[in-house]
Enzyme design. Structure first.
Site, PDB file in Angstrom:
ATOM      1  N   ASN A  12     -37.826  50.464 -23.043  1.00  0.00           N
ATOM      2  CA  ASN A  12     -37.423  51.189 -21.825  1.00  0.00           C
ATOM      3  C   ASN A  12     -35.915  51.425 -21.715  1.00  0.00           C
ATOM      4  O   ASN A  12     -35.472  52.295 -20.967  1.00  0.00           O
ATOM      5  CB  ASN A  12     -37.930  50.481 -20.559  1.00  0.00           C
ATOM      6  CG  ASN A  12     -39.412  50.647 -20.311  1.00  0.00           C
ATOM      7  OD1 ASN A  12     -40.044  49.809 -19.674  1.00  0.00           O
ATOM      8  ND2 ASN A  12     -40.015  51.721 -20.805  1.00  0.00           N
ATOM      9  N   ASP A  62     -48.491  51.702 -15.306  1.00  0.00           N
ATOM     10  CA  ASP A  62     -48.076  52.992 -15.854  1.00  0.00           C
ATOM     11  C   ASP A  62     -48.400  54.108 -14.865  1.00  0.00           C
ATOM     12  O   ASP A  62     -49.370  54.019 -14.118  1.00  0.00           O
ATOM     13  CB  ASP A  62     -48.806  53.218 -17.188  1.00  0.00           C
ATOM     14  CG  ASP A  62     -48.160  54.312 -18.012  1.00  0.00           C
ATOM     15  OD1 ASP A  62     -47.064  54.788 -17.656  1.00  0.00           O
ATOM     16  OD2 ASP A  62     -48.761  54.712 -19.032  1.00  0.00           O
TER      17      ASP A  62
HETATM   18  C1  FPP Z   1     -44.289  53.089 -16.195  1.00  0.00           C
HETATM   19  O1  FPP Z   1     -44.286  54.282 -15.483  1.00  0.00           O
HETATM   20  C2  FPP Z   1     -43.630  52.036 -15.488  1.00  0.00           C
HETATM   21  C3  FPP Z   1     -42.447  51.471 -15.879  1.00  0.00           C
HETATM   22  C4  FPP Z   1     -41.683  51.892 -17.047  1.00  0.00           C
HETATM   23  C5  FPP Z   1     -41.833  50.354 -15.184  1.00  0.00           C
HETATM   24  C6  FPP Z   1     -42.664  49.707 -14.136  1.00  0.00           C
HETATM   25  C7  FPP Z   1     -41.757  49.374 -13.054  1.00  0.00           C
HETATM   26  C8  FPP Z   1     -42.074  49.226 -11.774  1.00  0.00           C
HETATM   27  C9  FPP Z   1     -43.436  49.238 -11.256  1.00  0.00           C
HETATM   28  C10 FPP Z   1     -40.991  49.036 -10.779  1.00  0.00           C
HETATM   29  C11 FPP Z   1     -40.080  47.891 -11.030  1.00  0.00           C
HETATM   30  C12 FPP Z   1     -40.776  46.597 -11.179  1.00  0.00           C
HETATM   31  C13 FPP Z   1     -40.546  45.495 -10.459  1.00  0.00           C
HETATM   32  C14 FPP Z   1     -41.256  44.231 -10.804  1.00  0.00           C
HETATM   33  C15 FPP Z   1     -39.614  45.442  -9.343  1.00  0.00           C
HETATM   34  P1  FPP Z   1     -43.708  55.569 -16.200  1.00  0.00           P
HETATM   35  O2  FPP Z   1     -42.350  55.817 -15.674  1.00  0.00           O
HETATM   36  O3  FPP Z   1     -43.778  55.409 -17.687  1.00  0.00           O
HETATM   37  O4  FPP Z   1     -44.724  56.647 -15.739  1.00  0.00           O
HETATM   38  P2  FPP Z   1     -45.111  57.982 -16.513  1.00  0.00           P
HETATM   39  O5  FPP Z   1     -45.805  57.563 -17.780  1.00  0.00           O
HETATM   40  O6  FPP Z   1     -46.020  58.657 -15.543  1.00  0.00           O
HETATM   41  O7  FPP Z   1     -43.828  58.740 -16.744  1.00  0.00           O
END
Ligand code: FPP
Length: 249
Positions: free
Chosen positions: A67, A19
């Site tokens: 998501n 996250d």
């Molecule tokens: C949360 O950060 C993360 C995600 C929703 C997806 C995680 C994805 C990756 C690390 C990249 C793709 C993965 C692979 C395996 C290629 P957020 O966007 O919710 O962060 P925030 O809470 O700060 O907005």
């Protein structure tokens, strides 16, 4: 003669809620997708860091069933990144003997992603020392609904006995059927929620929360979470005394 320190207990299976990509990007005035792009770099480094530290299985929450509700360009960007990452990593997985597996409703992912997933899973199927599990279109509640449906069908077909009613039987219908439960669940970015991730499987897991945003997460952060895990006592519902002296049969 100095005594060697006791070896650290390393969790067999570590699961991570990655996250903070969005906040990492926002802090730098960058688009959210740039945070995800940097997040992919951390996926890469953490996969190998975990193995170096002695972990045998790493599960990463890469895309949840919730998501899909994000803006379409972010969802599309995440899917493109996933496809790009898998294509780029295939050689490395083979060279470094990493087995790739998935949990979640992967049949709802874009065809290009499904294809490269299938290729990578097949090409790494025979590796057995280290496994990377990507949770893709995963959510515990949908997983339970899917499992209950499959279990009911098996009962109706006479393959299961409804009176059995054991966890050992029911767990075979979860998408984690042949995976061990996580020992340690880590969430980055300072949030302290489980967000529909491995709710049943993490019943006895230890949890570690770190304020570090996922793109900044390093091997040292992982090592710190493992060292903290080592200091805890996992009792699985027993007392400390029972753990010292095994209960009489
Ligand atoms: C949360 O950060 C993360 C995600 C929703 C997806 C995680 C994805 C990756 C690390 C990249 C793709 C993965 C692979 C395996 C290629 P957020 O966007 O919710 O962060 P925030 O809470 O700060 O907005």
């Amino acid at each position: 003669m100095s005594q060697a320190p006791a070896p650290i207990t390393v969790p067999h299976h570590v699961a991570i809620i990655m996250d903070g990509n969005g906040r990492w990007a926002k802090q730098r005035g960058l688009p959210r997708l740039e945070g995800h792009r940097r997040g992919v770099e951390t996926v890469r480094t953490t996969t190998f860091a975990a193995r170096d530290l002695g972990v045998k299985m790493l599960t990463l929450y890469a895309f949840s069933v919730e998501n899909w509700k994000r803006p379409q360009d972010e969802v599309g960007g995440l899917m493109s990144l996933l496809e790009y990452y898998l294509k780029k990593e295939l050689e490395t997985f083979i060279r470094d003997r990493v087995r790739l597996r998935t949990i979640g409703r992967t049949d709802e992912l874009p065809p290009g992603v499904q294809k490269v997933l299938h290729t990578t899973i097949e090409a790494t199927r025979h590796f057995d020392d280290y496994t990377l599990v990507l949770a893709l279109n995963y959510g515990s509640r949908t997983e339970v609904v899917d499992a209950a449906r499959a279990y009911a069908a098996a009962v109706a077909a006479g393959h299961e006995n409804l009176n059995d009613g054991s966890w050992a039987t029911f767990r075979r219908y979860l998408s984690t059927a042949d995976l061990p439960d996580p020992d340690l669940v880590i969430r980055t970015s300072g949030e302290t929620r489980v967000s529909n991730f491995l709710l049943l499987q993490a019943a006895y897991a230890e949890f570690a929360f770190t304020p570090v945003l996922w793109p900044d997460f390093t091997k040292a952060d992982l090592a710190a979470a493992i060292a903290d895990y080592h200091r805890r006592e996992r009792r699985f519902g027993l007392t400390s005394e029972q753990l010292v002296k095994p209960a009489a049969q």
